[in-house]
Design a protein around this motif. Structure first.
Motif, PDB file in Angstrom:
ATOM      1  N   ALA A  16      31.373  42.712  40.584  1.00 49.79           N
ATOM      2  CA  ALA A  16      32.365  43.710  41.643  1.00 49.79           C
ATOM      3  C   ALA A  16      34.308  43.685  40.440  1.00 49.79           C
ATOM      4  CB  ALA A  16      32.722  42.580  43.129  1.00 49.79           C
ATOM      5  N   ASP A  17      34.135  42.030  40.312  1.00 48.03           N
ATOM      6  CA  ASP A  17      35.730  41.701  40.036  1.00 48.03           C
ATOM      7  C   ASP A  17      35.970  43.391  38.611  1.00 48.03           C
ATOM      8  OD1 ASP A  17      36.301  40.328  41.744  1.00 48.03           O
ATOM      9  OD2 ASP A  17      36.249  38.865  40.375  1.00 48.03           O
ATOM     10  N   ARG A  18      35.058  43.061  37.754  1.00 48.40           N
ATOM     11  CA  ARG A  18      34.965  44.649  36.678  1.00 48.40           C
ATOM     12  C   ARG A  18      35.213  46.187  37.790  1.00 48.40           C
ATOM     13  NH1 ARG A  18      29.989  42.707  34.200  1.00 48.40           N
ATOM     14  NH2 ARG A  18      30.325  40.664  32.897  1.00 48.40           N
ATOM     15  N   ALA A  19      34.592  45.702  38.654  1.00 50.61           N
ATOM     16  CA  ALA A  19      34.965  47.391  39.269  1.00 50.61           C
ATOM     17  C   ALA A  19      36.073  47.316  40.150  1.00 50.61           C
ATOM     18  CB  ALA A  19      33.970  47.133  40.581  1.00 50.61           C
ATOM     19  N   PHE A  20      36.374  46.373  39.892  1.00 50.24           N
ATOM     20  CA  PHE A  20      37.636  46.435  40.751  1.00 50.24           C
ATOM     21  C   PHE A  20      39.195  46.740  39.859  1.00 50.24           C
ATOM     22  CE2 PHE A  20      42.072  44.065  41.816  1.00 50.24           C
ATOM     23  CZ  PHE A  20      42.195  44.645  43.411  1.00 50.24           C
ATOM     24  N   VAL A  78      43.344  46.548  49.436  1.00 50.54           N
ATOM     25  CA  VAL A  78      43.378  44.983  48.631  1.00 50.54           C
ATOM     26  C   VAL A  78      43.720  44.241  49.213  1.00 50.54           C
ATOM     27  CG1 VAL A  78      44.217  44.235  46.843  1.00 50.54           C
ATOM     28  CG2 VAL A  78      43.364  45.975  45.889  1.00 50.54           C
ATOM     29  N   SER A  79      43.617  42.898  49.465  1.00 53.50           N
ATOM     30  CA  SER A  79      43.846  41.705  50.436  1.00 53.50           C
ATOM     31  C   SER A  79      44.872  41.013  49.316  1.00 53.50           C
ATOM     32  CB  SER A  79      42.749  40.526  50.458  1.00 53.50           C
ATOM     33  OG  SER A  79      41.506  41.599  51.441  1.00 53.50           O
ATOM     34  N   LEU A  97      40.687  38.943  44.070  1.00 57.00           N
ATOM     35  CA  LEU A  97      39.439  40.178  44.030  1.00 57.00           C
ATOM     36  C   LEU A  97      38.208  39.885  44.443  1.00 57.00           C
ATOM     37  CD1 LEU A  97      40.468  38.238  40.136  1.00 57.00           C
ATOM     38  CD2 LEU A  97      40.952  40.779  40.955  1.00 57.00           C
ATOM     39  N   PRO A  98      37.674  40.815  44.136  1.00 54.05           N
ATOM     40  CA  PRO A  98      36.350  40.703  44.822  1.00 54.05           C
ATOM     41  C   PRO A  98      35.790  39.332  45.174  1.00 54.05           C
ATOM     42  CG  PRO A  98      36.509  42.857  44.151  1.00 54.05           C
ATOM     43  CD  PRO A  98      37.692  41.897  43.538  1.00 54.05           C
ATOM     44  N   SER A  99      35.936  38.789  43.980  1.00 55.70           N
ATOM     45  CA  SER A  99      35.705  37.422  43.435  1.00 55.70           C
ATOM     46  C   SER A  99      35.673  36.853  44.686  1.00 55.70           C
ATOM     47  CB  SER A  99      35.318  36.981  42.219  1.00 55.70           C
ATOM     48  OG  SER A  99      36.601  36.538  42.185  1.00 55.70           O
TER      49      SER A  99
END
Length: 119
Positions: A16-20, A78-79, A97-99
């Protein structure tokens, strides 16, 4: 001699972080094999600060206009973990990040080194 820096972010949700990083931040990358993405970063600089505690490292992404950057990232879903705060050295904020990991951003108010030598 040294011609680049390689930064590793350890993540509880690497996919997920790579995709972000690729899709939201827009960094181009290469697959180093087996889906292990390595992303091209903007120009970088390194600072060495004194500490009374143990040695450590930190990663910040720099931007020219932090309010505009946060607004654009917010529009992409994005938060914002930490709103802009005024520091002696710049304007600081953080996104998520998504993580769930925190990624600090700052707009420096000091001279920067990352563009030295560019025409």
């Amino acid at each position: 001699m040294i011609n680049a820096a390689h930064i590793i972010l350890y993540s509880t949700d690497a996919e997920a972080d790579r995709a972000f990083i690729q899709d939201v931040l827009g960094f181009a990358g290469v697959d180093a094999g087996g889906g292990w993405m390595i992303f091209k970063l903007p120009p970088a600089e390194v600072a060495v600060h004194p500490t009374d505690g143990p040695s450590s490292q930190e990663l910040y992404f720099l931007c020219d206009d932090i309010e505009k950057t946060l607004a654009e990232l917010s529009e992409r879903g994005v938060s914002i973990l930490e709103p802009v705060s005024e520091q002696r050295w710049g304007k600081l904020a953080a996104i998520q990040l998504p993580s769930g990991a925190k990624l600090p951003l700052y707009q420096p108010l000091h001279p920067v080194a990352h563009s030295l030598g560019e025409a």
